[in-house]
Design a protein around this motif. Structure first.
Motif, PDB file in Angstrom:
ATOM      1  N   MET A   1     101.094  75.278  69.641  1.00 37.66           N
ATOM      2  CA  MET A   1     100.811  73.971  70.189  1.00 37.66           C
ATOM      3  C   MET A   1     100.537  74.057  71.693  1.00 37.66           C
ATOM      4  O   MET A   1      99.663  73.379  72.193  1.00 37.66           O
ATOM      5  N   LYS A   2     101.323  74.895  72.371  1.00 38.63           N
ATOM      6  CA  LYS A   2     101.159  75.028  73.811  1.00 38.63           C
ATOM      7  C   LYS A   2      99.802  75.648  74.137  1.00 38.63           C
ATOM      8  O   LYS A   2      99.147  75.261  75.096  1.00 38.63           O
ATOM      9  N   GLN A   3      99.379  76.605  73.321  1.00 39.34           N
ATOM     10  CA  GLN A   3      98.090  77.255  73.549  1.00 39.34           C
ATOM     11  C   GLN A   3      96.943  76.277  73.307  1.00 39.34           C
ATOM     12  O   GLN A   3      95.961  76.280  74.043  1.00 39.34           O
ATOM     13  N   PHE A   4      97.073  75.426  72.314  1.00 42.54           N
ATOM     14  CA  PHE A   4      96.057  74.419  72.033  1.00 42.54           C
ATOM     15  C   PHE A   4      95.934  73.441  73.195  1.00 42.54           C
ATOM     16  O   PHE A   4      94.832  73.069  73.604  1.00 42.54           O
ATOM     17  N   PHE A   5      97.061  73.043  73.763  1.00 40.91           N
ATOM     18  CA  PHE A   5      97.048  72.116  74.898  1.00 40.91           C
ATOM     19  C   PHE A   5      96.374  72.747  76.106  1.00 40.91           C
ATOM     20  O   PHE A   5      95.569  72.108  76.787  1.00 40.91           O
ATOM     21  N   SER A   6      96.665  74.017  76.378  1.00 36.67           N
ATOM     22  CA  SER A   6      96.071  74.665  77.540  1.00 36.67           C
ATOM     23  C   SER A   6      94.563  74.865  77.347  1.00 36.67           C
ATOM     24  O   SER A   6      93.781  74.707  78.278  1.00 36.67           O
ATOM     25  N   ALA A  10      91.742  73.102  79.663  1.00 31.20           N
ATOM     26  CA  ALA A  10      90.752  73.927  80.353  1.00 31.20           C
ATOM     27  C   ALA A  10      89.338  73.507  79.981  1.00 31.20           C
ATOM     28  O   ALA A  10      88.458  73.426  80.852  1.00 31.20           O
ATOM     29  N   SER A  11      89.097  73.209  78.715  1.00 30.91           N
ATOM     30  CA  SER A  11      87.752  72.793  78.315  1.00 30.91           C
ATOM     31  C   SER A  11      87.418  71.411  78.864  1.00 30.91           C
ATOM     32  O   SER A  11      86.278  71.152  79.246  1.00 30.91           O
ATOM     33  N   ALA A  12      88.389  70.518  78.952  1.00 31.60           N
ATOM     34  CA  ALA A  12      88.135  69.198  79.535  1.00 31.60           C
ATOM     35  C   ALA A  12      87.800  69.316  81.018  1.00 31.60           C
ATOM     36  O   ALA A  12      86.892  68.638  81.517  1.00 31.60           O
ATOM     37  N   LEU A  13      88.526  70.165  81.724  1.00 22.61           N
ATOM     38  CA  LEU A  13      88.228  70.366  83.139  1.00 22.61           C
ATOM     39  C   LEU A  13      86.865  71.013  83.340  1.00 22.61           C
ATOM     40  O   LEU A  13      86.144  70.684  84.283  1.00 22.61           O
ATOM     41  N   LEU A  14      86.497  71.909  82.460  1.00 25.39           N
ATOM     42  CA  LEU A  14      85.188  72.550  82.536  1.00 25.39           C
ATOM     43  C   LEU A  14      84.070  71.539  82.316  1.00 25.39           C
ATOM     44  O   LEU A  14      83.067  71.535  83.033  1.00 25.39           O
ATOM     45  N   VAL A  15      84.250  70.665  81.348  1.00 27.96           N
ATOM     46  CA  VAL A  15      83.240  69.639  81.086  1.00 27.96           C
ATOM     47  C   VAL A  15      83.127  68.689  82.271  1.00 27.96           C
ATOM     48  O   VAL A  15      82.026  68.308  82.681  1.00 27.96           O
ATOM     49  N   LEU A  16      84.241  68.310  82.857  1.00 29.69           N
ATOM     50  CA  LEU A  16      84.203  67.418  84.019  1.00 29.69           C
ATOM     51  C   LEU A  16      83.558  68.089  85.225  1.00 29.69           C
ATOM     52  O   LEU A  16      82.874  67.452  86.011  1.00 29.69           O
ATOM     53  N   ALA A  17      83.782  69.380  85.386  1.00 32.50           N
ATOM     54  CA  ALA A  17      83.222  70.087  86.537  1.00 32.50           C
ATOM     55  C   ALA A  17      81.728  70.317  86.394  1.00 32.50           C
ATOM     56  O   ALA A  17      81.003  70.376  87.390  1.00 32.50           O
ATOM     57  N   LEU A  18      81.245  70.457  85.156  1.00 31.72           N
ATOM     58  CA  LEU A  18      79.835  70.785  84.959  1.00 31.72           C
ATOM     59  C   LEU A  18      78.925  69.565  84.870  1.00 31.72           C
ATOM     60  O   LEU A  18      77.717  69.705  84.901  1.00 31.72           O
ATOM     61  N   THR A  19      79.478  68.389  84.745  1.00 26.85           N
ATOM     62  CA  THR A  19      78.633  67.198  84.690  1.00 26.85           C
ATOM     63  C   THR A  19      78.107  66.897  86.084  1.00 26.85           C
ATOM     64  O   THR A  19      78.759  67.148  87.087  1.00 26.85           O
ATOM     65  N   SER A  20      76.910  66.366  86.135  1.00 23.98           N
ATOM     66  CA  SER A  20      76.328  66.064  87.438  1.00 23.98           C
ATOM     67  C   SER A  20      76.921  64.771  87.970  1.00 23.98           C
ATOM     68  O   SER A  20      76.929  63.748  87.298  1.00 23.98           O
ATOM     69  N   GLN A  21      77.417  64.848  89.169  1.00 24.24           N
ATOM     70  CA  GLN A  21      78.003  63.687  89.809  1.00 24.24           C
ATOM     71  C   GLN A  21      77.371  63.553  91.186  1.00 24.24           C
ATOM     72  O   GLN A  21      77.789  64.196  92.135  1.00 24.24           O
ATOM     73  N   PRO A  22      76.341  62.722  91.302  1.00 24.26           N
ATOM     74  CA  PRO A  22      75.652  62.598  92.589  1.00 24.26           C
ATOM     75  C   PRO A  22      76.555  61.946  93.636  1.00 24.26           C
ATOM     76  O   PRO A  22      77.276  60.996  93.365  1.00 24.26           O
ATOM     77  N   ALA A  23      76.516  62.491  94.829  1.00 26.11           N
ATOM     78  CA  ALA A  23      77.317  61.959  95.912  1.00 26.11           C
ATOM     79  C   ALA A  23      76.609  60.802  96.598  1.00 26.11           C
ATOM     80  O   ALA A  23      77.248  59.943  97.192  1.00 26.11           O
TER      81      ALA A  23
END
Length: 68
Positions: A1-6, A10-23
């Motif tokens: 369960m702990k591995q699934f959460f991590s 990590a995948s949620a943070l990766l998706v948020l980081a890779l989306t284009s967010q214009p300043a």
């Protein structure tokens, strides 16, 4: 369960980081055609001469130490 959460975190943070967010929104498109170009003022007075003088002094110091 702990591995699934991590992995999901990590995948949620990766998706948020890779989306284009214009300043900023789209700009005006630049200068209009036919407008007179103004020269850009570049202050090359104190800093460049100070760097040149310090470089020459350092070079002279190295030459004098090499000959001595």
């Amino acid at each position: 369960m702990k591995q699934f959460f991590s992995y999901s975190l990590a995948s949620a943070l990766l998706v948020l980081a890779l989306t284009s967010q214009p300043a900023q929104g789209p700009g005006s498109g630049g200068p209009t055609p036919g407008a007179p170009a103004e020269p850009t003022a570049v202050p090359l007075d104190g800093g460049a001469s100070l760097l040149l003088a310090s470089g020459a002094a350092y070079g002279l110091r190295k030459l004098r130490r090499r000959r001595a």
